[in-house]
Design a protein around this motif. Structure first.
Motif, PDB file in Angstrom:
ATOM      1  N   ASP A  60       0.797  -1.217   0.000  1.00 50.75           N
ATOM      2  CA  ASP A  60       0.000   0.000   0.000  1.00 50.75           C
ATOM      3  C   ASP A  60       0.835   1.276   0.000  1.00 50.75           C
ATOM      4  O   ASP A  60       0.340   2.331  -0.417  1.00 50.75           O
ATOM      5  CB  ASP A  60      -0.943  -0.008   1.207  1.00 50.75           C
ATOM      6  N   ASP A  61       2.102   1.220   0.450  1.00 48.32           N
ATOM      7  CA  ASP A  61       2.893   2.455   0.446  1.00 48.32           C
ATOM      8  C   ASP A  61       3.269   2.875  -0.976  1.00 48.32           C
ATOM      9  O   ASP A  61       3.485   4.065  -1.238  1.00 48.32           O
ATOM     10  CB  ASP A  61       4.150   2.313   1.318  1.00 48.32           C
ATOM     11  N   VAL A  62       3.336   1.919  -1.904  1.00 53.06           N
ATOM     12  CA  VAL A  62       3.546   2.265  -3.315  1.00 53.06           C
ATOM     13  C   VAL A  62       2.219   2.681  -3.946  1.00 53.06           C
ATOM     14  O   VAL A  62       2.189   3.507  -4.868  1.00 53.06           O
ATOM     15  CB  VAL A  62       4.202   1.093  -4.077  1.00 53.06           C
ATOM     16  N   GLY A  63       1.129   2.116  -3.449  1.00 52.39           N
ATOM     17  CA  GLY A  63      -0.199   2.647  -3.745  1.00 52.39           C
ATOM     18  C   GLY A  63      -0.773   2.298  -5.099  1.00 52.39           C
ATOM     19  O   GLY A  63      -1.620   3.042  -5.618  1.00 52.39           O
ATOM     20  N   TYR A  78      -6.222   1.731 -10.432  1.00 51.35           N
ATOM     21  CA  TYR A  78      -4.780   1.445 -10.461  1.00 51.35           C
ATOM     22  C   TYR A  78      -4.018   2.768 -10.537  1.00 51.35           C
ATOM     23  O   TYR A  78      -4.177   3.537 -11.491  1.00 51.35           O
ATOM     24  CB  TYR A  78      -4.444   0.558 -11.650  1.00 51.35           C
ATOM     25  N   ASN A  79      -3.198   3.013  -9.526  1.00 47.80           N
ATOM     26  CA  ASN A  79      -2.486   4.283  -9.397  1.00 47.80           C
ATOM     27  C   ASN A  79      -0.985   4.044  -9.573  1.00 47.80           C
ATOM     28  O   ASN A  79      -0.354   3.396  -8.730  1.00 47.80           O
ATOM     29  CB  ASN A  79      -2.766   4.891  -8.015  1.00 47.80           C
ATOM     30  N   PHE A  80      -0.411   4.566 -10.639  1.00 44.89           N
ATOM     31  CA  PHE A  80       0.996   4.303 -10.960  1.00 44.89           C
ATOM     32  C   PHE A  80       1.914   5.494 -10.651  1.00 44.89           C
ATOM     33  O   PHE A  80       3.066   5.528 -11.092  1.00 44.89           O
ATOM     34  CB  PHE A  80       1.113   3.915 -12.435  1.00 44.89           C
ATOM     35  N   THR A  81       1.416   6.444  -9.860  1.00 39.25           N
ATOM     36  CA  THR A  81       2.187   7.658  -9.571  1.00 39.25           C
ATOM     37  C   THR A  81       3.554   7.328  -8.979  1.00 39.25           C
ATOM     38  O   THR A  81       4.588   7.812  -9.458  1.00 39.25           O
ATOM     39  CB  THR A  81       1.407   8.567  -8.605  1.00 39.25           C
ATOM     40  N   TYR A  82       3.579   6.515  -7.921  1.00 37.66           N
ATOM     41  CA  TYR A  82       4.844   6.244  -7.226  1.00 37.66           C
ATOM     42  C   TYR A  82       5.709   5.231  -7.966  1.00 37.66           C
ATOM     43  O   TYR A  82       6.924   5.387  -8.043  1.00 37.66           O
ATOM     44  CB  TYR A  82       4.570   5.761  -5.799  1.00 37.66           C
TER      45      TYR A  82
END
Length: 501
Positions: A60-63, A78-82
């Motif tokens: 979850d910290d990579v998110g 799906y969140n690829f920001t990090y």
């Protein structure tokens, strides 16, 4: 004294760079920290690892995995920001991801069991269809961002040490095989040329590899490589802040490499690549052995011989920016890293850097020495003297006859031991400050360098005589190169006229 005359011609053996293929890291989310990236850049510049492997891709910290609630509908997002920021940073340094697929996003997890300070969830997915869709979305995004020609070079390793209850609920082999099958097929559905493998087990359970390969054959499940971990420490004595463990001889790890290679050869997939995706002495990030010259001298033989049996072996890890057992509590704390906090190189870092100077043609090798010839004809020699038990006279003396293809020889010697390149020892002299001052950090960096000495020799009948002594837990690198003497081009050169000469 050990006397050896090195043959002028090799027997065709090659020293590979398989030890440099990959290096380990703490969880991927740590790559968002400045010290982490500064240290990785430093390690890459000095040792040039090609790949990096770490936990936490889906934590979850990579998110990456999130869920939105719209009325009564729960929709994955799906969140690829990090992860874009992290993988961009790796690739900008010229180091590729060796992708470990795990752990379980909490919103997708079937249970609450976690591992480590940062709570990686180790339970199966509650919905394998959602898991499969997540995997396909992640891999498709990588291809969209980096291109298939790049991503096809990334190995995808499924999970981490599922044979341990700490890393996979109940160490359920059958459930892991289900996870592997769904994950591997999802990856191959995106692109059949992507590399998938496992089972990434730790030592002591090699029957898992036999079962895994049989499962892949019987169920027609894709498998492109086999992975395993290797550590040589026994169960230890735990204290609130540290652990002390007995370390088995280096032959133990090399025999593990050989054993698993034979298992693969005797399977339905005899030619599969075999990757050791973690190795070190101790498996704990709280064992002071990792900070010592012994760790460097001990692992030198693994680097020298390991490539004979495996396609890669990945040191765990490159940096002490690492939080499995909470945020590190002191400057030196037994962390896995080649580099300590505050970017202070440990002895093992320099041992790796010494191996980076080796050539490909092997002239001589034994349990404590490797001599190679480089493409330009120069010679690189590394020798080590790990002391496993207390002894009155730990020193070893050598007299070698080294073949060279030139008359005048420049000799460069670099050495680490208990008294040189050992910042841990200096830190003890300081009184073990947990959070050293800036001046103390500067001193530790100053001391964290090998002892360097140079000389010149003349070859006789194609050989140079080299005498040296190795003290306790010493590692030495000799480089013998041709002298291109331009002294006679200086008009009026006369060193005797220099004051103090």
């Amino acid at each position: 004294m050990v006397k050896i005359k090195i043959p002028k011609n090799s027997d065709g053996k090659k020293f590979t760079s398989r030890w440099r293929y990959c290096v380990g890291t703490g969880r991927l989310g740590l790559a968002l920290q400045k010290e982490y990236m500064d240290t990785l850049k430093f390690v890459k510049e000095n040792i040039d690892f090609k790949y990096i492997r770490g936990h936490g891709l889906l934590c979850d910290d990579v998110g990456i995995y999130r869920e939105d609630v719209v009325g009564n509908d729960v929709r994955p997002f799906y969140n690829f920001t990090y992860i874009d920021r992290i993988f961009d940073s790796f690739l900008e340094l010229g180091i590729r991801p060796f992708v470990e697929v795990g752990f379980m996003p909490k919103r997708l997890a079937s249970g609450t069991q976690t591992v480590f300070y940062w709570e990686g969830n180790v339970t199966p997915p509650k919905d394998y269809e959602k898991w499969s869709n997540l995997i396909k979305a992640v891999v498709s995004h990588f291809i969209s961002r980096y291109g298939i020609d790049e991503v096809v070079k990334w190995p995808f390793e499924i999970w981490n040490e599922p044979n341990l209850k700490e890393f996979w609920k109940d160490a359920d082999e059958k459930e892991y095989f289900k996870l592997y099958k769904v994950t591997a097929k999802a990856i191959k559905e995106v692109n059949e040329n992507l590399q998938v493998g496992g089972p990434a087990i730790c030592g002591g359970a090699d029957y898992w590899i036999e079962d895994f390969l049989n499962f892949c054959y019987e169920e027609n499940v894709p498998v492109d490589f086999v992975s395993r971990h290797a550590y040589t420490s026994k169960q230890g004595e735990y204290t609130p802040h540290l652990i002390y463990q007995e370390i088995m001889p280096s032959e133990y790890m090399l025999n593990e490499f050989k054993t698993v290679r034979e298992i693969i050869k005797n399977s339905h997939f005899p030619n599969l690549p075999f990757h050791i995706t973690e190795y070190n002495t101790s498996y704990s990030p709280l064992n002071p052995v990792h900070d010592t010259p012994f760790n460097a001298a001990y692992l030198a033989r693994i680097l020298s011989e390991g490539g004979d049996y495996v396609d890669s072996f990945s040191y765990w890890t490159f940096s002490d920016v690492f939080e499995e057992r909470d945020v590190p509590r002191s400057q030196f704390h037994g962390g896995f890293g080649l580099v300590a906090l505050n970017k202070i190189p440990k002895p093992t870092f320099h041992m790796f850097k010494f191996f980076n100077a080796m050539g490909e043609e092997v002239l001589y090798r034994d349990n404590h020495m490797l001599i190679t010839r480089r493409d330009d004809g120069s010679i690189a020699l590394i020798a080590w003297n790990e002391i496993m038990e207390k002894t009155e006279n730990p020193d070893k003396e050598y007299e070698l006859e080294i073949p060279v293809g030139f008359k005048d020889v420049f000799i460069k010697k670099q050495m680490i031991d208990e008294d040189h390149g050992n910042p841990w020892g200096t830190w003890i002299h300081m009184g073990r400050p947990r959070f050293p001052s800036k001046e103390q950090i500067k001193t530790l960096r100053d001391i964290a360098k090998p002892k360097i000495k140079t000389g010149r020799a003349t070859s006789n009948d194609g050989y140079v005589n080299l005498k040296f002594r190795l003290g306790k837990n010493a590692v030495v690198l000799f480089e013998l190169t041709e002298v291109m003497d331009e002294s006679n081009t200086y008009i009026g050169l006369d060193d005797s006229k220099i004051n103090g000469y």
